[in-house]
Design a protein around this motif. Structure first.
Motif, PDB file in Angstrom:
ATOM      1  N   GLY A  19       2.782   3.078   8.663  1.00 46.20           N
ATOM      2  CA  GLY A  19       1.768   2.413   7.340  1.00 46.20           C
ATOM      3  C   GLY A  19       2.320   1.551   5.809  1.00 46.20           C
ATOM      4  N   VAL A  20       1.768   0.339   6.304  1.00 43.71           N
ATOM      5  CA  VAL A  20       2.518  -0.368   5.219  1.00 43.71           C
ATOM      6  C   VAL A  20       0.880  -1.484   4.203  1.00 43.71           C
ATOM      7  N   GLN A  27       4.428 -11.624   1.312  1.00 43.80           N
ATOM      8  CA  GLN A  27       4.198 -12.431   0.611  1.00 43.80           C
ATOM      9  C   GLN A  27       1.828 -11.897   0.622  1.00 43.80           C
ATOM     10  N   GLU A  28       1.830 -11.959  -0.701  1.00 43.78           N
ATOM     11  CA  GLU A  28       0.629 -12.059  -1.032  1.00 43.78           C
ATOM     12  C   GLU A  28      -0.748 -12.870  -1.765  1.00 43.78           C
ATOM     13  N   PRO A  29      -1.484 -12.876  -0.533  1.00 46.51           N
ATOM     14  CA  PRO A  29      -1.645 -12.667   0.451  1.00 46.51           C
ATOM     15  C   PRO A  29      -1.210 -12.588   1.566  1.00 46.51           C
ATOM     16  N   ALA A  30      -0.635 -11.767   2.163  1.00 47.05           N
ATOM     17  CA  ALA A  30      -0.712 -12.425   3.789  1.00 47.05           C
ATOM     18  C   ALA A  30      -1.832 -13.415   4.608  1.00 47.05           C
ATOM     19  N   ILE A  68      -0.349   0.720  10.464  1.00 48.97           N
ATOM     20  CA  ILE A  68      -1.883   0.807  10.346  1.00 48.97           C
ATOM     21  C   ILE A  68      -1.409  -0.177   8.589  1.00 48.97           C
ATOM     22  N   LEU A  69      -2.300  -1.118   8.188  1.00 44.35           N
ATOM     23  CA  LEU A  69      -2.293  -2.176   7.092  1.00 44.35           C
ATOM     24  C   LEU A  69      -3.410  -1.910   6.577  1.00 44.35           C
ATOM     25  N   THR A  70      -3.121  -1.742   4.346  1.00 38.89           N
ATOM     26  CA  THR A  70      -3.961  -1.963   3.716  1.00 38.89           C
ATOM     27  C   THR A  70      -3.452  -2.667   2.862  1.00 38.89           C
ATOM     28  N   PRO A  71      -4.531  -3.777   1.893  1.00 39.84           N
ATOM     29  CA  PRO A  71      -3.716  -4.377   1.566  1.00 39.84           C
ATOM     30  C   PRO A  71      -3.819  -4.782  -0.231  1.00 39.84           C
TER      31      PRO A  71
END
Length: 320
Positions: free
Chosen positions: A258-259, A264-267, A283-286
């Motif tokens: 879970g990341v 780099q953001e936004p990716a 699972i990805l969350t921003p």
């Protein structure tokens, strides 16, 4: 100091519904939703106090802003500010601490439950018609595990790591803290870094990003983990080598991840995690683990308290 001028360079990092309190002292206030690198110097001209969340304030920028007296970081991490330059030139830096002690641990626990019970995988299978093909009232295409009785390894023993430990223990997890990587002697309550990696059923990262922690978890570290283990990163994207993590997920080196944070953001789609976002065990969350309304409200309060304290000649949450 005459009436101070305060500039908030990236106000949109605080959601619109969150009210930023007013300073107790008379001041001039300017704010911008977003500030690009080529706008930073112009917008900061004349400011005694600069507020930034992610806008970079390095030596090249700060050397053009000799009037700045305080950089108020509206976050805990301050790797976007050149701390050495600030120290050498008498610029105070304050950050916000202790505001997300509920939000981040709850996000971590949510990711653990979702991954351990394979909620994403089952959702995808239903969408693909797997339930109908099985012709049963239920179907088991992914393993479902409990978290009670499992071992949570935490890297980073600060307030967030300690807060997560309390929640995890309440859920019946055994919690162990990892000593700094490469240390041969452990502080009381800590175990060797490699030992924690080897015995953790879930590994959660809560340490700052620095030269020492860049790519802290890479191919070699992932190989030390159990094939059934989960990796959770709500700390900083650079703590994990993203391509190595994707390979580990695909090859079954670990069971899931879970990341919430990225290098780099936004990716974008060039990021290995984004490019493989359809993996059922990922699972990805921003970068929202910190962002419950109550946590951001408290962040805004502490941010203004830090500035008020500085303008009154007091130190609060000072980094420099």
């Amino acid at each position: 100091m005459s009436t101070p001028t305060i500039v908030f360079l990236d106000r949109a990092t605080i959601p619109e519904q969150i009210v930023v309190p007013t300073l107790s002292l008379e001041h001039h206030w300017r704010e911008f939703d977003f500030t690009s690198p080529d706008q930073t110097v112009e917008r900061s001209q004349g400011a005694d106090v600069i507020i930034t969340n992610k806008v970079v304030l390095d030596a090249a920028v700060l050397s053009q802003l000799p009037q700045v007296k305080l950089i108020a970081v509206s976050a805990t991490g301050f790797n976007n500010v050149d701390i050495d330059y600030c120290r050498e030139h008498g610029i105070a830096v304050a950050n916000v601490q202790g505001y997300a002690t509920k939000s981040v641990p709850e996000h971590v626990i949510a990711l653990i439950f979702a991954l351990r019970r394979n909620l994403r995988g089952y959702h995808q299978d239903i969408m693909a018609g797997e339930w109908q093909r099985n012709n049963q009232f239920c179907f088991f295409t992914h393993p479902i595990g409990d978290i009670a009785g499992s071992t949570l390894g935490i890297i980073g023993g600060g307030v967030l790591g300690q807060s997560l430990a309390l929640v995890a223990q309440a859920l019946g997890m055994n919690v162990v803290f990892a000593e700094h990587k490469g240390k041969t002697e452990c502080r009381s309550g800590y175990l060797p870094f490699e030992q924690v990696l080897a015995q953790a059923d879930v590994l959660s990262l809560h340490c700052p990003l620095s030269e020492q922690t860049l790519n802290l978890i890479d191919q070699a570290e992932l190989a030390l983990m159990k094939p059934s283990a989960l990796l959770i990163n709500t700390g900083r994207g650079g703590l994990v080598e993203e391509a190595a993590l994707v390979d580990a997920l695909k090859q079954g080196v670990i069971a899931g991840a879970g990341v919430d944070v990225f290098t780099q953001e936004p990716a974008d789609k060039s990021n290995p995690l984004i490019a493989n976002a359809d993996l059922p065990n990922l699972i990805l969350t921003p970068h929202v683990a910190w962002g419950s309304d109550s946590a951001i409200t408290r962040l805004a309060e502490i941010l203004i308290e830090n500035i008020d304290a500085f303008l009154q000649g007091k130190e609060q949450n000072r980094v420099v």
